[in-house]
Design a protein around this motif. Structure first.
Motif, PDB file in Angstrom:
ATOM      1  N   ARG A  80      -1.862   9.145  -5.488  1.00  0.00           N
ATOM      2  CA  ARG A  80      -2.737   8.860  -4.361  1.00  0.00           C
ATOM      3  C   ARG A  80      -1.860   8.482  -3.095  1.00  0.00           C
ATOM      4  N   ARG A 115      -2.466   6.364  -0.807  1.00  0.00           N
ATOM      5  CA  ARG A 115      -2.594   4.968  -0.338  1.00  0.00           C
ATOM      6  C   ARG A 115      -1.687   4.272  -1.650  1.00  0.00           C
ATOM      7  N   ASP A 174      -5.999  -0.390   7.349  1.00  0.00           N
ATOM      8  CA  ASP A 174      -6.395   0.802   8.066  1.00  0.00           C
ATOM      9  C   ASP A 174      -5.467   2.011   7.817  1.00  0.00           C
ATOM     10  N   TYR A 175      -6.096   3.199   8.237  1.00  0.00           N
ATOM     11  CA  TYR A 175      -5.207   4.523   8.516  1.00  0.00           C
ATOM     12  C   TYR A 175      -4.839   4.811   9.734  1.00  0.00           C
ATOM     13  N   PRO A 188     -10.710   4.250   9.621  1.00  0.00           N
ATOM     14  CA  PRO A 188     -11.153   3.744   8.506  1.00  0.00           C
ATOM     15  C   PRO A 188     -10.479   4.511   7.206  1.00  0.00           C
ATOM     16  N   MET A 189     -10.170   3.763   6.191  1.00  0.00           N
ATOM     17  CA  MET A 189      -9.648   4.244   5.217  1.00  0.00           C
ATOM     18  C   MET A 189     -10.408   5.248   4.530  1.00  0.00           C
ATOM     19  N   ASP A 190     -11.789   5.467   4.506  1.00  0.00           N
ATOM     20  CA  ASP A 190     -12.618   6.509   4.038  1.00  0.00           C
ATOM     21  C   ASP A 190     -12.483   7.800   4.512  1.00  0.00           C
ATOM     22  N   VAL A 191     -11.593   7.747   5.512  1.00  0.00           N
ATOM     23  CA  VAL A 191     -11.200   9.215   6.229  1.00  0.00           C
ATOM     24  C   VAL A 191     -10.365   9.937   5.151  1.00  0.00           C
ATOM     25  N   LEU A 192      -9.745   9.372   4.182  1.00  0.00           N
ATOM     26  CA  LEU A 192      -8.965  10.065   3.247  1.00  0.00           C
ATOM     27  C   LEU A 192      -9.738  10.128   2.166  1.00  0.00           C
ATOM     28  N   HIS A 193      -9.737  11.742   1.809  1.00  0.00           N
ATOM     29  CA  HIS A 193     -10.652  12.085   0.627  1.00  0.00           C
ATOM     30  C   HIS A 193      -9.833  12.601  -0.610  1.00  0.00           C
ATOM     31  N   GLU A 194      -9.745  11.851  -1.639  1.00  0.00           N
ATOM     32  CA  GLU A 194      -8.513  12.189  -2.506  1.00  0.00           C
ATOM     33  C   GLU A 194      -9.648  12.267  -3.961  1.00  0.00           C
TER      34      GLU A 194
END
Length: 149
Positions: free
Chosen positions: A46, A48, A67-68, A142-148
């Protein structure tokens, strides 16, 4: 027909008391270069998790990523293209593990020191200051913009 494949990398801007965590690397030139802790994504990893692994391997620091910063695309002079996912984090603890052999030293540098290295051509790529300036400007996602997975 061969397909084009960019290199996927990660990097993390880490700030502590007005200083930034940097690695000094031997890259085969006449002098060392400076970069944020960074490296390539490994198969099945992943994004992160790759950033946290590179931080441990290159700096021996445990970092809390908060943060991203975004996806930075860089075309190197040799024609290679890098898709670099950048993060921002805070130092939590020094782990004391051995460093990746490619790392000459780990430094906590001020913005002024990094700007001087930039003028001297001692930064690994233009992304080093771009990521730092974006962090200083508060350009976080926000970190949740990454979708894995």
């Amino acid at each position: 027909m061969s397909r084009w494949h960019p290199f996927v990398t990660v990097a993390t801007v880490v700030e502590r008391a007005g200083r930034y965590l940097m690695v000094e690397e031997h890259r085969g030139g006449s002098h060392t270069l400076f970069n944020q802790p960074a490296g390539h994504l490994e198969p099945g990893e992943r994004i992160r998790d790759a950033a946290l692994r590179e931080l441990r391997e290159e700096t021996a620091w445990q970092v809390g990523i908060t943060d991203y910063l975004g996806l930075y695309v860089f075309q190197a002079p040799d024609g290679q293209t890098f898709h670099s996912h950048a993060f921002f984090g805070m130092a939590l603890a020094h782990l004391g593990n051995d460093l990746d052999p490619a790392i000459h030293a780990v430094h906590w540098l001020t913005l002024e020191e990094l700007e001087a290295l930039e003028r001297e051509g001692r930064l690994r790529s233009p992304l080093v200051m771009r990521r730092l300036r974006d962090a200083l400007a508060g350009r976080f996602f926000p970190m949740d913009v990454l979708h894995e997975r």
